[in-house]
Scaffold this active site. Structure first.
Site, PDB file in Angstrom:
ATOM      1  N   GLU A 147       0.839  -1.212   0.000  1.00 37.55           N
ATOM      2  CA  GLU A 147       0.000   0.000   0.000  1.00 37.55           C
ATOM      3  C   GLU A 147       0.864   1.249   0.000  1.00 37.55           C
ATOM      4  O   GLU A 147       1.994   1.213   0.471  1.00 37.55           O
ATOM      5  CB  GLU A 147      -0.838   0.049   1.299  1.00 37.55           C
ATOM      6  CG  GLU A 147      -1.643  -1.184   1.539  1.00 37.55           C
ATOM      7  CD  GLU A 147      -2.236  -1.235   2.958  1.00 37.55           C
ATOM      8  OE1 GLU A 147      -2.084  -0.258   3.719  1.00 37.55           O
ATOM      9  OE2 GLU A 147      -2.838  -2.267   3.276  1.00 37.55           O
ATOM     10  N   LYS A 149       2.271   4.514   1.491  1.00 36.89           N
ATOM     11  CA  LYS A 149       2.429   5.077   2.828  1.00 36.89           C
ATOM     12  C   LYS A 149       2.095   6.565   2.693  1.00 36.89           C
ATOM     13  O   LYS A 149       2.854   7.335   2.096  1.00 36.89           O
ATOM     14  CB  LYS A 149       3.862   4.874   3.326  1.00 36.89           C
ATOM     15  CG  LYS A 149       4.070   5.329   4.743  1.00 36.89           C
ATOM     16  CD  LYS A 149       5.482   4.927   5.174  1.00 36.89           C
ATOM     17  CE  LYS A 149       5.768   5.323   6.602  1.00 36.89           C
ATOM     18  NZ  LYS A 149       5.472   6.687   6.934  1.00 36.89           N
ATOM     19  N   ASP A 151       1.655  10.367   3.369  1.00 37.07           N
ATOM     20  CA  ASP A 151       2.456  11.292   4.162  1.00 37.07           C
ATOM     21  C   ASP A 151       1.565  12.413   4.695  1.00 37.07           C
ATOM     22  O   ASP A 151       1.419  13.469   4.091  1.00 37.07           O
ATOM     23  CB  ASP A 151       3.556  11.875   3.256  1.00 37.07           C
ATOM     24  CG  ASP A 151       4.660  12.509   4.061  1.00 37.07           C
ATOM     25  OD1 ASP A 151       4.688  12.332   5.291  1.00 37.07           O
ATOM     26  OD2 ASP A 151       5.510  13.184   3.448  1.00 37.07           O
ATOM     27  N   TYR A 252      -6.623   2.817   6.657  1.00 37.93           N
ATOM     28  CA  TYR A 252      -5.868   1.655   6.183  1.00 37.93           C
ATOM     29  C   TYR A 252      -5.824   0.489   7.155  1.00 37.93           C
ATOM     30  O   TYR A 252      -5.126  -0.481   6.912  1.00 37.93           O
ATOM     31  CB  TYR A 252      -4.452   2.062   5.775  1.00 37.93           C
ATOM     32  CG  TYR A 252      -3.751   2.964   6.758  1.00 37.93           C
ATOM     33  CD1 TYR A 252      -3.277   2.458   7.963  1.00 37.93           C
ATOM     34  CD2 TYR A 252      -3.575   4.317   6.488  1.00 37.93           C
ATOM     35  CE1 TYR A 252      -2.651   3.279   8.873  1.00 37.93           C
ATOM     36  CE2 TYR A 252      -2.950   5.143   7.390  1.00 37.93           C
ATOM     37  CZ  TYR A 252      -2.489   4.622   8.586  1.00 37.93           C
ATOM     38  OH  TYR A 252      -1.878   5.436   9.481  1.00 37.93           O
ATOM     39  N   LYS A 340      10.580   3.150   2.813  1.00 40.82           N
ATOM     40  CA  LYS A 340      10.569   4.574   2.441  1.00 40.82           C
ATOM     41  C   LYS A 340      11.328   4.790   1.135  1.00 40.82           C
ATOM     42  O   LYS A 340      12.410   4.231   0.954  1.00 40.82           O
ATOM     43  CB  LYS A 340      11.218   5.387   3.559  1.00 40.82           C
ATOM     44  CG  LYS A 340      10.350   5.470   4.806  1.00 40.82           C
ATOM     45  CD  LYS A 340      10.285   6.907   5.229  1.00 40.82           C
ATOM     46  CE  LYS A 340       9.756   7.108   6.608  1.00 40.82           C
ATOM     47  NZ  LYS A 340       9.855   8.520   6.978  1.00 40.82           N
ATOM     48  N   CYS A 430      14.608  40.201  14.979  1.00 36.14           N
ATOM     49  CA  CYS A 430      14.714  40.016  13.532  1.00 36.14           C
ATOM     50  C   CYS A 430      16.176  40.116  13.085  1.00 36.14           C
ATOM     51  O   CYS A 430      16.855  41.102  13.407  1.00 36.14           O
ATOM     52  CB  CYS A 430      13.867  41.081  12.840  1.00 36.14           C
ATOM     53  SG  CYS A 430      14.124  41.092  11.067  1.00 36.14           S
ATOM     54  N   CYS A 433      16.509  43.569  10.964  1.00 37.01           N
ATOM     55  CA  CYS A 433      16.376  44.932  11.499  1.00 37.01           C
ATOM     56  C   CYS A 433      16.466  45.000  13.018  1.00 37.01           C
ATOM     57  O   CYS A 433      16.421  46.083  13.589  1.00 37.01           O
ATOM     58  CB  CYS A 433      15.066  45.554  11.028  1.00 37.01           C
ATOM     59  SG  CYS A 433      13.615  44.764  11.732  1.00 37.01           S
ATOM     60  N   CYS A 448       8.645  39.187  11.902  1.00 34.26           N
ATOM     61  CA  CYS A 448       9.157  40.520  12.193  1.00 34.26           C
ATOM     62  C   CYS A 448       7.990  41.484  11.932  1.00 34.26           C
ATOM     63  O   CYS A 448       7.443  41.512  10.830  1.00 34.26           O
ATOM     64  CB  CYS A 448      10.324  40.856  11.268  1.00 34.26           C
ATOM     65  SG  CYS A 448      10.740  42.611  11.331  1.00 34.26           S
ATOM     66  N   CYS A 453      11.275  46.924   7.800  1.00 30.29           N
ATOM     67  CA  CYS A 453      12.411  46.007   7.906  1.00 30.29           C
ATOM     68  C   CYS A 453      13.042  45.836   6.518  1.00 30.29           C
ATOM     69  O   CYS A 453      12.346  45.491   5.552  1.00 30.29           O
ATOM     70  CB  CYS A 453      11.912  44.663   8.435  1.00 30.29           C
ATOM     71  SG  CYS A 453      13.093  43.333   8.232  1.00 30.29           S
TER      72      CYS A 453
HETATM   73  S1  IVH Z   1      -0.156   0.606   8.843  1.00 31.05           S
HETATM   74  C1  IVH Z   1       0.594  -1.104  13.225  1.00 31.05           C
HETATM   75  N1  IVH Z   1      -0.569   1.644   6.476  1.00 31.05           N
HETATM   76  O1  IVH Z   1       2.980   5.446   8.522  1.00 31.05           O
HETATM   77  C2  IVH Z   1       0.918  -0.437  11.965  1.00 31.05           C
HETATM   78  N2  IVH Z   1       0.491   3.006   8.125  1.00 31.05           N
HETATM   79  O2  IVH Z   1       4.947   4.014  11.118  1.00 31.05           O
HETATM   80  C3  IVH Z   1      -0.177   0.405  11.441  1.00 31.05           C
HETATM   81  N3  IVH Z   1       0.977   5.290   7.376  1.00 31.05           N
HETATM   82  O3  IVH Z   1       2.459   6.541  11.566  1.00 31.05           O
HETATM   83  C4  IVH Z   1       0.254   1.314  10.363  1.00 31.05           C
HETATM   84  N4  IVH Z   1       0.151   5.066   5.341  1.00 31.05           N
HETATM   85  O4  IVH Z   1       0.409   6.730  10.309  1.00 31.05           O
HETATM   86  C5  IVH Z   1      -0.061   1.846   7.712  1.00 31.05           C
HETATM   87  N5  IVH Z   1      -1.047   2.437   4.334  1.00 31.05           N
HETATM   88  C6  IVH Z   1      -0.559   2.642   5.565  1.00 31.05           C
HETATM   89  C7  IVH Z   1      -0.011   3.880   5.966  1.00 31.05           C
HETATM   90  C8  IVH Z   1       0.524   4.019   7.265  1.00 31.05           C
HETATM   91  C9  IVH Z   1       0.726   5.901   6.203  1.00 31.05           C
HETATM   92  C10 IVH Z   1       1.669   5.932   8.516  1.00 31.05           C
HETATM   93  C11 IVH Z   1       1.107   5.620   9.859  1.00 31.05           C
HETATM   94  C12 IVH Z   1       2.304   5.432  10.762  1.00 31.05           C
HETATM   95  C13 IVH Z   1       3.468   5.386   9.837  1.00 31.05           C
HETATM   96  C14 IVH Z   1       4.203   4.082   9.972  1.00 31.05           C
END
Ligand code: IVH
Length: 705
Positions: A147, A149, A151, A252, A340, A430, A433, A448, A453
């Site tokens: 999946e 991740k 952000d 998720y 990552k 600042c 200034c 500031c 400034c």
């Molecule tokens: S699963 C027990 N799935 O990434 C694990 N996390 O440390 C549950 N995150 O802070 C997390 N997308 O907030 C999972 N598809 C995804 C995610 C996801 C983003 C974040 C989550 C966590 C960090 C992983």
């Protein structure tokens, strides 16, 4: 339908804003907008319940499925009717009514909430081989969910008997902040489920890049990236402010406390979550262990085209029994890993820190780093955003850090590998200034406050002359700094008197006949720039291109009309009527246009010959685009800036809009079109390439320069 900019822009709800438009444009009663008369209580109750259901359904179609089935107008009418009925019979109001998504201005301190389950994090790796090794050791033949991740900001949603009871930040993982009122404003989160089920969901609140950019533009570029704005938004004390921010969610993971309800796999849970109408991350894929490597490559290819921020992938074992036997370490499960993306991250060392004082007074600390090559450019500076960010990272001079560069977003210090000496403290005065800096209530930054400034003024002039604004040739950062430091100019109005100092300027090194000629011509040319550019180039708080456009569109077509609008009692009322302009912007407009210094500056600019009112919109006799509504996005070879294309469309009879809706008929899309392109495809809007557009112009004998 709900606001186009999904919970976004500065709109409260389009229901509210539409109401204002109608008031403004149709003071005589419009047959489409019946005045409200309350029905008897029994009838009202029935209607309230049915409206709630219908509105929820349409919110789901719009925010989760991206498939609206009714017009904005119809939706707004329904929404307003429900609001009126709830006002007449408050006792009938459902605690999970969809009208609650507009937020409230009651300020609240957050209550601490003990999570019902530990909110664990994941073990991170940047190394693909490590992921594959983990799979080999865990179960190479097992199924894994791969999946995005997301952000954003991690959130837990607790539903009791089908009602959203609490929305809680991750916090320590054991205790978080209860931010339920803020969470309620996120339109894609159902406040009431269709079944009376209890469920604890985990998800990520986020913002799409395009909605972030739009919001940030309205906020004078105050925010560094979507993630920072998202987590800051969840901590806002007034949910009315949160409702204006384009927050979205992906869920998720979920836990159903009902012991009778047994799931065998993660996929089963997620199917149930989707059936309960929660948005889930797109593209998630169930693959066997030996397919994970290929799947990672597939995701990597898609990454650049995604409309929302991700910082990697999460790879989770699908089988729940297997998960249980693998168990947990002290802070993360053994059955999942975060992978990552590191292509745009590199390590470097902080060798110094300095500060930029922007035209708004915002002070941004920057880390000077040992130069690295990132995404094809040499990076020597990376932003540290603000003190909160520095504290969170615990970073100081000498630290080894990871630097990121994502798309258009400026390089930033993301992680600390080896901490430096002392955590850095932004000075309280600042750096330009020496004035004592201030922290504003609505911001994590320090500012500031001195309008004189030097760095603020210089950056204001640089902004005024920049390509996107007055586009004055020959005046870049270097020249403006020189002219300011050598007292040729003290403000933007002085630019228009530079001619007087031509002889002196010619004496300066690097300022020959040719370059001075270019500068003076550039200044002269800028007098032809449209009023909308003049207005948005002044650098007045909250009055950027978008607000300038909105003001002009709603009849404030000259500087004088704006100055007039802020005079006298109830001065801001008419401005409040403009959809897309919120109370803080109105406040800023009133403040700016009542300020004697600014009025004096405007007077000088007027005398200099700048356009102080909008040109009447020219229309051609030929109207090939009549009846069509166009949105233009991306970049083009023949139309730079892209307003050149929009101007042609309007001149030849079309309407232009800034976002895609069911009413949009055409999208002119160039490279980098992003989420608007996806939305247009979903809604079946005709997509036109630059080549096709040029053909269209040719077919209609339209020539342009
Ligand atoms: S699963 C027990 N799935 O990434 C694990 N996390 O440390 C549950 N995150 O802070 C997390 N997308 O907030 C999972 N598809 C995804 C995610 C996801 C983003 C974040 C989550 C966590 C960090 C992983």
């Amino acid at each position: 339908m709900p606001p186009k900019k999904a919970a976004g822009g500065s709109k409260k709800t389009s229901a509210q804003t539409k109401k204002k438009v109608e008031k403004k444009t149709a003071p005589v009663q419009d047959s489409n907008v019946p005045t409200f008369s309350a029905p008897p209580i029994k009838k009202a109750e029935k209607e309230i319940r049915s409206l709630e259901k219908e509105i929820r359904h349409h919110q789901y179609l719009y925010y989760v499925k991206n498939e609206p089935s009714i017009s904005d107008f119809e939706f707004d009418k329904m929404f307003r009717r429900l609001q009126d009925l709830e006002k007449a019979y408050p006792e009938m109001m459902d605690p999970a009514s969809p009208t609650l998504t507009v937020g409230s201005d009651l300020e609240k301190d957050f209550v601490k909430f003990t999570h019902k389950l530990p909110v664990l994090s994941l073990e991170n790796t940047y190394n693909e081989a490590e992921i594959l090794d983990w799979i080999r050791k865990t179960d190479p033949d097992g199924l894994y969910s791969v999946e995005w991740k997301i952000d954003g900001a991690s959130i837990m949603l607790y539903y009791e008997d089908g009602l959203l009871a609490n929305g809680v930040t991750r916090g320590t993982g054991g205790i978080g902040d209860d931010v339920t009122d803020n969470i309620r404003t996120i339109r894609s989160i159902p406040l009431r489920l269709e079944e009376k089920v209890s469920v604890y969901l985990r998800g990520e609140v986020y913002m799409t890049y395009s909605e972030f950019e739009e919001f940030n533009e309205m906020s004078e570029g105050r925010y560094a990236n979507p993630r920072n704005l998202t987590s800051g938004s969840l901590k806002q004390k007034s949910s009315l402010d949160v409702a204006k921010r384009p927050l979205r969610i992906f869920t998720y993971d979920a836990f159903f406390p009902d012991p009778k309800r047994k799931f065998k796999t993660h996929a089963e849970i997620m199917n149930r979550v989707e059936a309960l109408k929660f948005p889930v991350p797109p593209d998630s894929k169930l693959v066997s262990g030996n397919e994970v490597a290929a799947t990672i490559q597939e995701f990597k290819k898609k990454k650049e085209k995604l409309g929302f921020p991700t910082d990697g992938l999460v790879i989770k074992l699908n089988d729940l029994a297997q998960r249980q036997s693998l168990g947990y370490t002290s802070h993360s499960p053994r059955w999942a890993r975060a992978f990552k993306f590191d292509a745009l991250m590199k390590e470097s060392k902080i060798v110094g820190i300095d500060y930029a004082v922007g035209r708004t007074g915002k002070i941004t600390p920057r880390a000077q780093i040992e130069p690295i090559n990132l995404a094809g450019t040499t990076v020597t500076y990376a932003t540290l955003h603000n003190q909160d960010y520095i504290d969170e990272l615990g970073v100081g001079i000498g630290a080894v850090v990871r630097i990121s560069k994502r798309g258009e977003i400026i390089p930033a210090v993301e992680e600390v590998v080896v901490p430096g000496k002392k955590v850095f403290k932004i000075p309280q005065v600042c750096p330009s200034c020496g004035t004592k800096t201030e922290k504003r209530e609505d911001s994590v930054d320090r500012f500031c406050p001195n309008p004189d400034c030097p760095d603020r003024v210089k950056n204001g002039i640089i902004f005024f002359c920049s390509r996107k604004q007055m586009d004055i040739e020959g005046l870049g950062e270097k020249q403006i700094e020189f002219l300011y430091d050598n007292e040729y100019i003290k403000n933007i109005a002085d630019l228009y008197e530079l001619e007087k100092h031509k002889e002196n300027l010619l004496e300066e090194e690097g300022y020959g006949e040719k370059s001075v000629g270019i500068i003076l011509k550039g200044i002269e040319e800028s007098k032809k720039k449209d009023f909308r550019f003049v207005l948005s180039s002044l650098g007045l708080r909250e009055i950027g291109p978008k607000v300038a456009e909105l003001l002009i569109e709603h009849g404030y077509e000259s500087m004088d009309s704006i100055v007039e609008a802020v005079k006298g009692e109830g001065k801001s009322e008419a401005l409040m009527e403009i959809p897309g302009i919120g109370p803080s912007t109105v406040e800023a407009i009133v403040e700016n246009f009542s300020d004697k210094r600014i009025l004096k500056l405007l007077e000088r600019l007027k005398k200099a010959g700048l356009k102080m009112k909008a040109d009447p919109v020219a229309k051609s006799e030929k109207q090939p685009f009549a009846g069509q509504t166009w949105c233009v996005t991306g970049s083009f070879e023949h139309f730079q800036p892209r307003e050149k294309a929009t101007d042609l469309i309007v001149y030849y009879g079309g309407k232009k809009v800034g976002s895609i809706s069911s009413k949009t008929t055409h999208l002119l899309a160039g490279p980098g079109a992003g989420s608007k392109l996806d939305k247009a495809k979903e809604l079946g809007v005709q997509i036109v390439s630059e080549g096709e557009f040029l053909d269209l112009l040719r077919q209609n004998d339209i020539v342009f320069s």
